[in-house]
Design an enzyme around this catalytic site. Structure first.
Site, PDB file in Angstrom:
ATOM      1  N   SER A 113       0.846  -1.189   0.000  1.00 56.28           N
ATOM      2  CA  SER A 113       0.000   0.000   0.000  1.00 56.28           C
ATOM      3  C   SER A 113       0.880   1.237   0.000  1.00 56.28           C
ATOM      4  CB  SER A 113      -0.898  -0.001   1.240  1.00 56.28           C
ATOM      5  OG  SER A 113      -1.514   1.249   1.416  1.00 56.28           O
ATOM      6  N   SER A 114       0.371   2.298  -0.585  1.00 56.77           N
ATOM      7  CA  SER A 114       1.139   3.552  -0.609  1.00 56.77           C
ATOM      8  C   SER A 114       1.288   4.165   0.776  1.00 56.77           C
ATOM      9  CB  SER A 114       0.474   4.556  -1.554  1.00 56.77           C
ATOM     10  OG  SER A 114      -0.857   4.823  -1.146  1.00 56.77           O
ATOM     11  N   CYS A 115       0.512   3.681   1.757  1.00 57.25           N
ATOM     12  CA  CYS A 115       0.625   4.240   3.109  1.00 57.25           C
ATOM     13  C   CYS A 115       1.918   3.823   3.804  1.00 57.25           C
ATOM     14  CB  CYS A 115      -0.570   3.851   3.965  1.00 57.25           C
ATOM     15  SG  CYS A 115      -0.568   2.121   4.466  1.00 57.25           S
ATOM     16  N   TYR A 142      -1.275  -0.344  10.275  1.00 50.86           N
ATOM     17  CA  TYR A 142      -1.435  -1.023   8.989  1.00 50.86           C
ATOM     18  C   TYR A 142      -0.173  -0.859   8.144  1.00 50.86           C
ATOM     19  CZ  TYR A 142      -3.329  -2.000   4.316  1.00 50.86           C
ATOM     20  OH  TYR A 142      -3.554  -2.496   3.052  1.00 50.86           O
ATOM     21  N   LYS A 146       2.425  -3.718   6.504  1.00 52.79           N
ATOM     22  CA  LYS A 146       2.756  -3.801   5.087  1.00 52.79           C
ATOM     23  C   LYS A 146       4.262  -3.645   4.858  1.00 52.79           C
ATOM     24  CE  LYS A 146      -1.130  -4.650   3.066  1.00 52.79           C
ATOM     25  NZ  LYS A 146      -1.297  -5.915   2.303  1.00 52.79           N
ATOM     26  N   HIS A 185     -12.932   3.209   2.483  1.00 49.05           N
ATOM     27  CA  HIS A 185     -11.994   4.255   2.113  1.00 49.05           C
ATOM     28  C   HIS A 185     -12.756   5.460   1.556  1.00 49.05           C
ATOM     29  CE1 HIS A 185      -9.102   0.807   2.105  1.00 49.05           C
ATOM     30  NE2 HIS A 185      -8.330   1.739   2.628  1.00 49.05           N
TER      31      HIS A 185
END
Length: 317
Positions: A113-115, A142, A146, A185
């Site tokens: 994920s880009s987070c 989260y 990841k 989201h």
């Protein structure tokens, strides 16, 4: 650019094939002629159950794996349940990757994920920004899970020589999205909110935050094509970004959803709610160098997604 064509008849396990990302990957693989796809719902196989995961992979012995299964949610869900977002994701991905190692899976793609990138990373975000700054606090649990998955893939490559890779998609939307008001989201939340306002003839809609953060959105069909493209062209320990390269503010996104929905009332903003990261757009130049680009424009994809939601289309494949 070397292209390694995957065997269309080989066993191919898509973990999370009922979800937004995994469902799109499953449909794309079917369209591309893969005829030995393996998938189990969470009720059929709990990926947090290590023994069950090992038993499944030993029995089915997939040659390829896409790890798209994850516990996901928006700002509210991440802020409220950080333990579950950390623990569940760590367990699922560790079990799948360890079992895949035991049976010698040839090609595996871990979907991140880009987070994972720092809250104030230089924009657009390059893959080299990983671990260079503090994370966004509303979804750091989260993100840490990841990041651990990315490191797990890198460790497997370094210690055992597995040709496994990690891909970091930007914000996803499309068929199979989660519209639950407590865990969705931002784009799914806006679609549901405006659709309900139109249905109920509400005079106004209230959105979270200030509307000023900027986000990038990728249709899941584009993600699915990128996943297969990467499994056939990419072999590097560094994670690789998957995005469109363009972004817009949440206010602009809200206006776009309102326009698609036909909502004619007023839009208010609850600034007591968190905004999250100020801006998040990915640098997709490395993937572009491999010959891939997104094809679905946001207006087109949003209109299709909104219509599917309103018509009550199935939420998964």
């Amino acid at each position: 650019m070397a292209v390694e064509t995957l065997d269309r008849s080989a066993p191919f396990y898509v973990a999370g094939h009922r979800g937004l990302a995994g469902g799109a990957v499953w449909r794309h693989l079917q369209d591309q002629g893969f005829d030995h796809l393996l998938g189990r719902s969470s009720t059929e196989l709990d990926l947090r159950d290590r023994d069950a995961v090992f038993e499944f992979l030993r029995r089915e012995r997939p040659r390829y794996v896409v790890m798209a299964a994850a516990r996901v949610g928006g700002i509210g869900a991440n802020s409220t349940h950080p333990v579950e977002f950390l623990s569940d994701n760590l367990q699922m991905q560790t079990n799948v990757l360890d079992a895949a190692h035991e049976i010698g899976v040839e090609r595996l793609l871990f979907l991140g994920s880009s987070c994972i990138y720092p809250k104030f990373a230089e924009q657009p975000i390059k893959e080299s920004s990983l671990l260079t700054g503090a994370l966004e606090p509303t979804n750091d649990a989260y993100a840490i899970a990841k990041i651990a998955g990315v490191m797990h893939v890198q460790a497997m490559r370094r210690e055992y020589g597995h040709r496994w890779i990690s891909a970091m998609p930007t914000n996803l939307y499309g068929p199979g999205d989660n519209y639950d008001p407590s865990s969705s989201h931002v784009l799914a939340a806006l679609i549901r909110r405006f659709a309900e306002a139109v249905r109920d003839q509400a005079p106004s809609v209230t959105n979270w935050g200030t509307g000023t953060p900027r986000r990038e959105f990728l249709h899941v069909s584009d993600l699915a094509s990128a996943v297969l493209h990467l499994m056939q062209t990419y072999d590097d320990p560094s994670p690789i970004n998957v995005g469109t390269g363009s972004d817009l503010s949440i206010k602009e996104l809200s206006d776009l959803v309102a326009q698609v929905s036909g909502f004619g009332g007023t839009v208010e903003w609850d600034e007591s709610k968190p905004d999250g990261t100020p801006r998040k757009v990915l640098d997709g130049s490395r993937l572009a160098g491999l010959g891939w680009r997104a094809r679905v424009g946001l207006s087109e994809g949003l209109s299709e997604t909104y219509s599917a939601y309103v018509e009550g289309a199935p939420a998964a494949c």
